[in-house]
Design a protein around this motif. Structure first.
Motif, short mmCIF file in Angstrom:
data_model
loop_
_atom_site.label_atom_id
_atom_site.label_comp_id
_atom_site.label_asym_id
_atom_site.label_seq_id
_atom_site.Cartn_x
_atom_site.Cartn_y
_atom_site.Cartn_z
N PRO A 72 26.30 46.57 54.10
CA PRO A 72 26.22 47.82 53.31
C PRO A 72 27.37 48.76 53.68
N SER A 73 28.09 49.20 52.68
CA SER A 73 29.27 50.04 52.94
C SER A 73 29.39 51.12 51.88
N MET A 74 29.58 52.35 52.32
CA MET A 74 29.81 53.46 51.40
C MET A 74 31.30 53.68 51.24
N LEU A 75 31.70 54.08 50.06
CA LEU A 75 33.10 54.42 49.84
C LEU A 75 33.44 55.69 50.59
N SER A 76 34.59 55.69 51.27
CA SER A 76 35.07 56.91 51.91
C SER A 76 35.54 57.87 50.82
N PRO A 77 35.74 59.16 51.13
CA PRO A 77 36.25 60.09 50.10
C PRO A 77 37.55 59.63 49.47
N ILE A 78 38.43 59.02 50.27
CA ILE A 78 39.71 58.54 49.73
C ILE A 78 39.47 57.35 48.80
N ASP A 79 38.60 56.42 49.22
CA ASP A 79 38.28 55.28 48.37
C ASP A 79 37.57 55.71 47.09
N TRP A 80 36.68 56.69 47.23
CA TRP A 80 35.98 57.23 46.06
C TRP A 80 36.98 57.77 45.05
N HIS A 81 37.97 58.49 45.55
CA HIS A 81 38.99 59.07 44.67
C HIS A 81 39.81 57.97 44.01
N LEU A 82 40.11 56.90 44.75
CA LEU A 82 40.86 55.78 44.18
C LEU A 82 40.07 55.13 43.05
N ARG A 137 41.51 50.47 49.20
CA ARG A 137 42.94 50.38 48.89
C ARG A 137 43.49 48.98 49.10
N TYR A 138 42.76 48.16 49.84
CA TYR A 138 43.18 46.78 50.06
C TYR A 138 43.27 46.01 48.74
N PHE A 139 42.53 46.48 47.73
CA PHE A 139 42.47 45.78 46.44
C PHE A 139 43.43 46.37 45.40
N THR A 140 44.16 47.41 45.76
CA THR A 140 44.94 48.16 44.76
C THR A 140 45.90 47.28 43.98
N GLN A 141 46.73 46.51 44.68
CA GLN A 141 47.72 45.69 43.99
C GLN A 141 47.07 44.68 43.07
N ALA A 142 46.00 44.05 43.54
CA ALA A 142 45.32 43.05 42.72
C ALA A 142 44.71 43.67 41.47
N VAL A 143 44.12 44.85 41.62
CA VAL A 143 43.51 45.53 40.47
C VAL A 143 44.59 45.90 39.45
N GLU A 144 45.69 46.45 39.92
CA GLU A 144 46.75 46.88 39.00
C GLU A 144 47.41 45.67 38.32
N LYS A 145 47.58 44.58 39.05
CA LYS A 145 48.17 43.37 38.46
C LYS A 145 47.23 42.81 37.39
N ALA A 146 45.93 42.74 37.72
CA ALA A 146 44.96 42.22 36.76
C ALA A 146 44.89 43.11 35.52
N LEU A 172 51.83 57.28 47.95
CA LEU A 172 50.38 57.33 48.10
C LEU A 172 49.90 56.27 49.08
N ASN A 173 50.46 55.07 49.00
CA ASN A 173 50.06 54.00 49.89
C ASN A 173 50.39 54.33 51.35
N SER A 174 51.59 54.88 51.57
CA SER A 174 52.00 55.24 52.94
C SER A 174 51.11 56.32 53.53
N TYR A 175 50.85 57.36 52.75
CA TYR A 175 50.02 58.46 53.25
C TYR A 175 48.55 58.04 53.31
N GLY A 176 48.16 57.15 52.41
CA GLY A 176 46.79 56.64 52.45
C GLY A 176 46.53 55.85 53.72
N ASN A 177 47.49 55.04 54.14
CA ASN A 177 47.35 54.31 55.39
C ASN A 177 47.23 55.25 56.58
N ALA A 178 48.04 56.31 56.56
CA ALA A 178 47.99 57.29 57.66
C ALA A 178 46.64 58.00 57.67
#
Length: 229
Positions: free
Chosen positions: A21-31, A69-78, A118-124
């Motif tokens: 069970p995992s809740m989305l973080s505020p950053i993931d929610w925004h994504l 955010r780990y899924f971002t590239q795959a989602v955008e490509k799809a 966004l990716n760089s600052y998101g990682n930070a």
């Protein structure tokens, strides 16, 4: 914030692919909210998440996926592949044609630049290892960049407007950088600039700009601008 069905299904899938069970973080929610605003069909997102999870688990990695955010590239490509498949389909066939027509326009260089930032600052932000006030400032930057990317995906903004918005964020983050480093480290940076540019006539503003560039390197963060990444 109220979680609608789109976000709830993504959170449910996120829990599934993580195996707990995992809740989305505020950053993931925004994504996830940004994906919805961009008109990415839910089924495209969920399928991409499944595909990424299968590859991840197939590599027998001991760790877990710890951010949406780990899924971002795959989602955008799809999404891009799906959008291309919709070109020329009659009105009302499949998902909203208005969303499809927007898709080619969102894949321009400035949007990719903002997404790189966004990716760089998101990682930070995810690591949250910069201390205060940097952690709070970085989270604000991530939210602002997410909003900017979502806006740019819908319409082409004037370059000057984009750059001005980035520069305002850069000014904010640089204030936090100065407040976060020790006085000794700040003195070291200033001395290094003076040594490297010994004999070069420059304004105080130019000297400060160089010092700030080195502050960005100190925190391993890119400058918030369209022209220097």
């Amino acid at each position: 914030m109220e979680m609608n069905n789109y976000l709830a299904e993504i959170e449910k899938k996120y829990s599934s692919v993580r195996g707990m069970p995992s809740m989305l973080s505020p950053i993931d929610w925004h994504l996830a909210a940004t994906w919805e605003e961009q008109g990415i069909p839910l089924r495209i997102v969920l399928r991409a998440m499944d595909d990424v999870a299968k590859r991840f688990n197939g590599n027998r990695r001991p760790d877990r996926i710890n951010s949406l955010r780990y899924f971002t590239q795959a989602v955008e490509k799809a999404h891009l592949e799906w959008a291309r498949s919709q070109v020329g389909r009659p009105e009302g066939d499949g998902d909203s044609q208005a969303k499809v027509k927007r898709e080619p326009e969102r894949l321009y260089e400035e949007l990719q630049t903002v997404r790189t930032l966004l990716n760089s600052y998101g990682n930070a932000a995810e690591n949250a290892a910069l201390g205060e006030p940097m952690n709070s400032a970085v989270e604000k930057v991530v939210l602002k960049l997410s909003g900017l990317a979502a806006e740019m995906s819908k319409k082409r903004l004037d370059l000057d407007e984009i750059e001005n918005r980035l520069l305002k964020l850069r000014a904010m983050i640089e204030i936090s950088m100065v407040a976060s480093v020790s006085s000794e480290r700040l003195d070291d940076i200033q001395r290094s600039v003076d040594q490297d540019f010994d004999g070069v006539v420059m304004t105080q503003r130019a000297r400060n700009r160089i010092c700030n560039k080195r502050l960005h390197k100190n925190f391993s963060l890119p400058e918030l601008t369209l022209y220097e990444i």
